[in-house]
Design a protein around this motif. Structure first.
Motif, short mmCIF file in Angstrom:
data_model
loop_
_atom_site.label_atom_id
_atom_site.label_comp_id
_atom_site.label_asym_id
_atom_site.label_seq_id
_atom_site.Cartn_x
_atom_site.Cartn_y
_atom_site.Cartn_z
N MET A 8 0.81 -1.22 0.00
CA MET A 8 0.00 0.00 0.00
C MET A 8 0.85 1.27 0.00
N ASN A 9 1.89 1.27 0.82
CA ASN A 9 2.66 2.51 0.94
C ASN A 9 3.36 2.85 -0.37
N GLU A 53 1.20 4.69 -2.93
CA GLU A 53 1.05 6.13 -2.69
C GLU A 53 1.91 6.97 -3.64
N LYS A 99 -8.74 7.84 -1.71
CA LYS A 99 -8.91 7.91 -0.27
C LYS A 99 -10.10 8.78 0.11
N ARG A 128 -8.32 7.90 12.49
CA ARG A 128 -7.26 8.29 11.57
C ARG A 128 -7.81 8.58 10.18
N GLU A 129 -6.97 9.16 9.36
CA GLU A 129 -7.38 9.43 7.99
C GLU A 129 -7.25 8.13 7.20
N PRO A 130 -8.01 7.98 6.13
CA PRO A 130 -7.96 6.70 5.42
C PRO A 130 -6.62 6.48 4.71
N THR A 131 -6.19 5.23 4.63
CA THR A 131 -5.02 4.85 3.85
C THR A 131 -5.54 4.04 2.67
N LEU A 132 -4.63 3.64 1.81
CA LEU A 132 -5.06 2.82 0.67
C LEU A 132 -5.55 1.45 1.14
N ASP A 133 -5.07 1.03 2.31
CA ASP A 133 -5.59 -0.19 2.91
C ASP A 133 -7.10 -0.08 3.08
N ASP A 134 -7.51 1.09 3.62
CA ASP A 134 -8.94 1.30 3.84
C ASP A 134 -9.68 1.37 2.51
#
Ligand SMILES: Nc1ncnc2c1ncn2[C@@H]1O[C@H](COP(=O)(O)OP(=O)(O)OP(=O)(O)O)[C@@H](O)[C@H]1O
Ligand SMILES: [Mg+2]
Lengths: 323, 263
Positions: free
Chosen positions: A195-196, A199, A222, A287-293
């Motif tokens: 995921m990271n 980004e 996101k 938390r703010e969403p990540t690509l995981d979310d």
């Protein structure tokens, strides 16, 4: 300008649909990503785009050339870093480049100039006379990138370029990739299931079971999740889930006993939630969403489910063994 | 233009084969030591049991051409294994995705194997004086041409098999099953002039038997009388050359087709 254009691409392996009617185009100078779990169809797509595999259906143009009828022109237009290692490890770094330049008919003078340029770019110039066998995994990967660049391709394909590398080497490798984009305006098509790393892409396709489930910039993807993520832990997750649905009309997802809620504005919602909530909650985070979310939001699954982990380990292990 | 590019690509593939060979010193040594061992062990072992008078030849001298052919065969086959290894280790993809024709890959691979095998054969040829074989300088072009022909036919055969095989293991097994029968029914150890019909038939389709036959006639022409040589020879040298040439052309085309189809 479009460097890659894909229309309704389908690939079936006797019965199994690995790539299912996907369409997209890649603009010049962007880093374009394919994010998806194991078996999503990423490598299959790259193999078709690079003429190694014939599609079942659909049209593909790379650098304006048809992948079925203008194979040689397509091949000349692309540089490729395969998911599995593909260097000759009995040759030196330089010999690997030389061989590649010959296969791509790079004139000798150009080769001499570019060799230094690409080897310096990936910081392997000092090691050029060394046999590749003596290189670390990260160095081999960098050499493969250098090799993919020596014939000045219009687009560079990177199939999971950081697979099996440790976190430091991974971030280091990313510096090179970003440098390529900044200094050479290189178009890069890459796949990943980290995921990271996704980004870093300018635009991203999220692919699952061969289908495109999301296609936008990482920021927009996101945003589409719907604001913030609240993570709740409770001894009674099912009850909590029900209560959230009844009182707030929120559809919560459960992950190993943890409840995950997507909410427009988490900061104002949290106080309201705890005023009225009946079910006991032991911990809460916002938390703010990540690509995981994003992936969870789009598919209802985490990109790396438990079952994926041993498989992943095996692949990396396999990968290491073969190096 | 296209032709020049094909040559350039084939040349690069050829060069890689050669560098890999040159760097693998254990392989070079073992491929030189192995035939020597055969020569010494079999030569001295069988020398005493076989009466010299039979061919008017020393047994070691009789066997020498066969040992050269055997060495060429194993090097040719071994070099074409590299295609299977390339597939196994991913390097073949790097070649396949390059803008070059499949034919240039086939040609480069085969010529690489031919070069290495012929050098190996030539090195063994230098032993001739030690075995008290008198070589005429004029016979060198013939000997070398035949070594190249034998290498060519066997390298093509190796590549054909490599293209048809799925795994490295099955290729190795196939090679083992081929190498020994081909070697034993090649005329290297015993003349094929006086053997049962089934062995004659096997020898007739065995390219190595033509190679051994020709090499022996050229190599030993000053050693044995014409009559003695004709007792152990199968075909005139020209027929041997013709067979090897036709065999090579057919097999190289099949190999190119199989390689193209598979990749
Ligand atoms: N040669 C093949 N024959 C049959 N099925 C195949 C073949 N190659 C891939 N598949 C199947 O197609 C699907 C997509 O595979 P692909 O390798 O494209 O996935 P991927 O997204 O690259 O996965 P990974 O992250 O593991 O590399 C998988 O279900 C895989 O089992
Ligand atoms: Mg893959």
């Amino acid at each position: 300008m479009e460097v890659i254009k894909v229309k309704n691409l389908v690939k079936k392996y006797n019965g199994l649909t690995a790539v299912d009617h996907i369409s997209f185009s890649v603009e010049k100078g962007e880093i374009f990503g394919f994010l998806g779990p194991n078996g999503a169809g990423k490598t299959t797509t790259i193999n078709i785009l690079s003429t190694l595999l014939a599609p079942t259906e659909g049209e593909v143009y790379v650098n304006g050339f048809n992948i079925l009828t203008q194979k040689d022109r397509v091949r000349k237009s692309i540089g490729l870093v395969f998911q599995d290692p593909s260097l000759d490890d009995r040759l030196t770094a330089e010999e690997n480049l030389y061989f590649h330049a010959k296969l791509y008919h790079v004139p000798h003078d150009d080769y001499q100039k570019r060799k230094e340029e690409v080897l310096r770019l990936v910081e392997l110039w000092e090691r050029r006379k060394d046999i590749v066998k003596t290189f670390s995994g990260g160095m081999k990967r960098r050499l493969e990138i250098a090799r993919g660049l020596i014939h000045h391709p219009a687009v560079l394909f990177l199939d999971e370029p950081t697979l099996g590398l440790d976190p430091q080497t991974r971030s280091h490798l990313w510096e090179y990739i970003l440098k390529l984009k900044a200094e050479k305006q290189m178009t890069i098509f890459m796949t990943t299931h980290y995921m990271n790393e996704a980004e870093y892409c300018d635009r991203l396709i999220i692919i699952d079971y061969g289908k495109i489930v999301g296609f936008d910039t990482p920021a927009n993807l996101k945003k589409a999740v719907g604001g913030d993520i609240i993570i709740l832990e409770s001894p009674q997750p099912q009850q909590l889930k029900q209560e959230l649905a009844q009182k707030y009309a929120l559809e919560a997802k459960e992950e190993n006993g943890t409840i995950i809620v997507e909410i427009g504005n988490g900061k104002t919602f949290l106080p309201r939630l705890f005023e009225e909530l009946q079910t006991r909650v032991t911990s809460v985070s916002l938390r703010e969403p990540t690509l995981d979310d994003v992936f969870l939001h789009l598919t209802g699954r985490k990109i790396r489910d438990e079952e994926a982990t041993p498989l992943d380990w095996m692949r990396q292990h396999h990968f290491r063994r073969r190096r | 233009m296209e032709f020049r590019k094909t040559l350039e690509a084939a040349g690069a593939i050829w060069q890689r084969e050669f560098i890999r060979y040159w760097r693998d010193k254990t392989r070079i040594i073992s491929t030189i030591v192995q035939p020597l061992m055969f020569l010494i062990i079999f030569g001295t072992g069988l020398k005493s049991t076989l009466a010299r008078g039979n061919f008017g030849l020393d047994f070691v001298q009789f066997m020498f051409p066969g040992i050269i052919a055997m060495s060429i065969m194993s090097v040719s086959f071994f070099s074409t294994i590299s295609t299977v290894w390339d597939r196994e280790f991913g390097f073949l993809k790097e070649i396949l995705v390059a803008p070059i024709s499949r034919v240039s890959i086939t040609v480069g691979k085969i010529l690489g194997a031919v070069t290495i095998a012929s050098i190996q054969g030539f090195l063994l040829l230098l032993l001739a004086p030690i075995l008290k074989i008198r070589l005429h300088p004029l016979s060198f072009p013939y000997l070398i041409s035949f070594m190249i022909l034998v290498a060519f036919s066997l390298a093509s055969l190796g590549l054909l098999i490599a293209s048809l095989m799925k795994t490295t293991e099955s290729f190795g097994l196939m090679m083992q099953l081929l190498i020994f029968p081909m070697f034993f029914i090649s005329g290297a150890f015993f003349p094929l002039t006086n053997v049962p019909w089934w062995m004659k038939w096997l020898a007739a389709i065995n390219p190595l038997s033509y190679g051994v036959d020709a090499l022996r006639q050229i190599l030993l022409q000053r050693q044995a009388t014409g009559k003695a040589l004709s007792l152990v020879s199968l075909h005139p040298v020209a027929i041997n050359a013709l067979f090897l040439l036709v065999f090579s052309v057919i097999i190289v085309m099949l190999a190119a087709l199989a390689f193209n189809k598979k990749n």
